[in-house]
Design a protein around this motif. Structure first.
Motif, PDB file in Angstrom:
ATOM      1  N   VAL A 182       0.834  -1.204   0.000  1.00 19.28           N
ATOM      2  CA  VAL A 182       0.000   0.000   0.000  1.00 19.28           C
ATOM      3  C   VAL A 182       0.872   1.258   0.000  1.00 19.28           C
ATOM      4  O   VAL A 182       0.643   2.199  -0.772  1.00 19.28           O
ATOM      5  N   GLU A 183       1.890   1.268   0.870  1.00 15.88           N
ATOM      6  CA  GLU A 183       2.699   2.468   1.036  1.00 15.88           C
ATOM      7  C   GLU A 183       3.578   2.754  -0.174  1.00 15.88           C
ATOM      8  O   GLU A 183       3.688   3.911  -0.618  1.00 15.88           O
ATOM      9  N   ARG A 184       4.188   1.723  -0.736  1.00 16.96           N
ATOM     10  CA  ARG A 184       5.198   1.949  -1.776  1.00 16.96           C
ATOM     11  C   ARG A 184       4.660   1.823  -3.203  1.00 16.96           C
ATOM     12  O   ARG A 184       5.112   2.536  -4.095  1.00 16.96           O
ATOM     13  N   ILE A 185       3.715   0.911  -3.415  1.00 20.07           N
ATOM     14  CA  ILE A 185       3.188   0.704  -4.770  1.00 20.07           C
ATOM     15  C   ILE A 185       2.015   1.623  -5.055  1.00 20.07           C
ATOM     16  O   ILE A 185       1.922   2.232  -6.135  1.00 20.07           O
ATOM     17  N   PHE A 186       1.092   1.774  -4.077  1.00 17.90           N
ATOM     18  CA  PHE A 186      -0.113   2.562  -4.316  1.00 17.90           C
ATOM     19  C   PHE A 186       0.023   4.012  -3.871  1.00 17.90           C
ATOM     20  O   PHE A 186      -0.387   4.919  -4.589  1.00 17.90           O
ATOM     21  N   LYS A 187       0.560   4.241  -2.689  1.00 21.26           N
ATOM     22  CA  LYS A 187       0.697   5.623  -2.216  1.00 21.26           C
ATOM     23  C   LYS A 187       1.948   6.294  -2.780  1.00 21.26           C
ATOM     24  O   LYS A 187       1.884   7.398  -3.333  1.00 21.26           O
ATOM     25  N   GLY A 188       3.085   5.644  -2.640  1.00 26.81           N
ATOM     26  CA  GLY A 188       4.350   6.242  -3.089  1.00 26.81           C
ATOM     27  C   GLY A 188       4.594   6.126  -4.577  1.00 26.81           C
ATOM     28  O   GLY A 188       5.451   6.828  -5.120  1.00 26.81           O
ATOM     29  N   LEU A 189       3.850   5.228  -5.257  1.00 24.92           N
ATOM     30  CA  LEU A 189       3.991   5.035  -6.714  1.00 24.92           C
ATOM     31  C   LEU A 189       5.450   4.810  -7.113  1.00 24.92           C
ATOM     32  O   LEU A 189       5.917   5.325  -8.128  1.00 24.92           O
ATOM     33  N   GLU A 190       6.163   4.016  -6.340  1.00 27.73           N
ATOM     34  CA  GLU A 190       7.593   3.833  -6.595  1.00 27.73           C
ATOM     35  C   GLU A 190       7.867   3.147  -7.924  1.00 27.73           C
ATOM     36  O   GLU A 190       8.857   3.463  -8.588  1.00 27.73           O
ATOM     37  N   ILE A 191       7.008   2.214  -8.310  1.00 22.65           N
ATOM     38  CA  ILE A 191       7.195   1.561  -9.610  1.00 22.65           C
ATOM     39  C   ILE A 191       6.811   2.533 -10.725  1.00 22.65           C
ATOM     40  O   ILE A 191       7.541   2.694 -11.716  1.00 22.65           O
ATOM     41  N   ALA A 192       5.685   3.203 -10.580  1.00 20.01           N
ATOM     42  CA  ALA A 192       5.209   4.136 -11.609  1.00 20.01           C
ATOM     43  C   ALA A 192       6.204   5.260 -11.845  1.00 20.01           C
ATOM     44  O   ALA A 192       6.343   5.759 -12.972  1.00 20.01           O
ATOM     45  N   ARG A 193       6.914   5.669 -10.795  1.00 18.94           N
ATOM     46  CA  ARG A 193       7.892   6.750 -10.916  1.00 18.94           C
ATOM     47  C   ARG A 193       9.311   6.245 -11.131  1.00 18.94           C
ATOM     48  O   ARG A 193      10.259   7.033 -11.159  1.00 18.94           O
TER      49      ARG A 193
END
Length: 432
Positions: free
Chosen positions: A312-323
């Motif tokens: 939740v924190e890194r993939i959905f909220k932080g968008l680490e993959i998307a960014r």
């Protein structure tokens, strides 16, 4: 202790409902009552049968149920499940068909760790087993994993995939279904930079949240609305004393199931009401469509708390993959390092979990990959489950995925010598 008591309370409620169903079935089926037929007793027995089965299967891992397979020689061959890699949180298993010549296509299916067992992909495995050697990531129920096994978050999950791909070797075609799509993309990029010889030939991402903000859904909106503190306080429990993982922090499968059901509560209520009436009329069977679906849908597993929270924190909220900002143990994973692994995305036009646009975002992140190695496909009428199971998968998506695999099976070669993959991929991309 508070969280352990809550976990045990949920299990107590589930067990009580199962007992109530069994008691109603036994009482209404008492032989002496048959002397005076009563429709109310038939309905009570039907309610008990459906209720007992419903709550019983919530804690039972479904069987794969793939025991025989008819090969091209017309003979039935036994199918054996072999563990290729064994790890505390998940294994890599192989559906071996003794007596059959090894198939050229070696497919690694990355199953979701999102509350259901890998058996959710049973029909996907069956459809691929016809022409492929099929391997699947079989994740374990966190409540059965001792605390001594340590933590398991998104970085550990990605490293598991890295090790599985290394074990499979370069002549592998990886298919990630839903939740693992972003982490499978990261694992491929990790190998591209640090161990290029272990990269798979192709990577197919099906309905995964590569960029959740590309097309928001109720699932992504939920991740935005709540804080991490609220999630930890309301969703995380500690496993009770009767399981091997006693004391481990988990996101309980029963809570996940409750959220699944709430998304389409009216449809599920109607399905169970209709099933009770079918049982009362004697029209139901052990393997009718209702039972086949809900035997799998209701079988849920606990997720490690750190995996759920970090997702939740890194993939959905932080968008680490998307960014393109995802890191593993301090090492930044650059998706642009993928230069020779053909990547294909598949989306469903009616997907209400990973809406169209979320998955295809992966292609824009693969900046080092030539366009002829990128492909995308949108199945207009398919929902979330339809893009990897059911008619849409069998008739439309599966043939395209196999064509994509075949077009990119040989090792990389100069473009002039490889016109077929380029044409095939371009044609597929045009459908997205």
């Amino acid at each position: 202790m508070r969280y352990m008591a809550t976990y045990d309370l949920m299990e107590t409620l589930r067990n009580t409902n199962q007992w109530l169903g069994a008691s109603a079935l036994s009482m209404a089926s008492y032989p002496v009552f048959s002397m005076v037929p009563n429709p109310a007793l038939n309905w009570m027995a039907a309610w008990g049968q459906v209720t007992e089965r419903t709550f019983q299967r919530m804690v039972t891992k479904p069987d794969w149920g793939i025991r025989t397979f008819t090969c091209e020689d017309g003979k039935d061959h036994l199918v054996s499940i072999e563990k290729v890699v064994e790890r505390p949180f998940g294994d890599l298993i192989h559906f071996a068909v003794p007596g059959r010549k090894p198939m050229k296509r070696r497919v690694m299916l990355v199953a979701p760790m999102s509350g259901h067992y890998a058996t959710l992909l049973r029909s996907t495995v069956k459809s691929l087993l016809v022409h492929c050697e099929v391997y699947v990531t079989d994740w374990h129920n966190a409540r059965d994993i001792p605390v001594s096994a340590g933590k398991f978050d998104v970085e550990d999950y990605t490293l598991y995939l890295v090790d599985f791909m290394r074990e499979m070797g370069p002549d592998t075609h990886v298919i990630a279904v839903c939740q693992p799509a972003p982490l499978t993309l990261a694992a491929t990029a990790y190998l591209a930079e640090l161990d290029p010889e272990a990269q798979p030939r192709t990577l197919t991402l099906i309905g995964g949240p590569i960029d959740p903000d590309a097309s928001p859904t109720d699932v992504t909106d939920f991740g935005r609305r709540v804080t991490m503190g609220q999630l930890e306080e309301t969703m995380i429990q500690r496993v009770g004393f009767q399981h091997k993982g006693v004391g481990r922090s988990v996101y309980p499968g029963l809570l996940q199931l409750a959220s699944f059901v709430s998304m389409n509560s009216e449809r599920h209520m109607t399905a169970f009401k209709d099933q009770i009436m079918r049982v009362a009329r004697g029209e139901a069977s052990d393997h009718d469509p209702h039972n086949r679906f809900y035997d799998e849908y209701l079988a849920v597993m606990d997720m490690p708390a750190e995996f759920y929270l970090s997702t939740v924190e890194r993939i959905f909220k932080g968008l680490e993959i998307a960014r393109n900002e995802f890191t593993i143990k301090g090492h930044k994973v650059d998706i642009g390092k993928i230069t020779n692994v053909a990547v294909k995305t598949v989306e469903g036009g009616k997907d209400d979990i990973s809406a169209p646009g979320q998955c295809v975002a992966a292609l824009a992140l693969c900046t080092g990959l030539p366009d002829e190695k990128k492909a995308s496909y949108l199945e207009p009428e398919a929902g979330h489950y339809g893009i990897f199971a059911g008619r849409s998968w069998r008739n439309n998506i599966r043939p395209l995925v196999l064509d994509f695999i075949d077009a990119n099976s040989a090792p990389s070669a100069p473009k002039a010598a490889k016109p077929t993959p380029k044409a095939a991929n371009k044609n597929l991309a045009a459908n997205g």
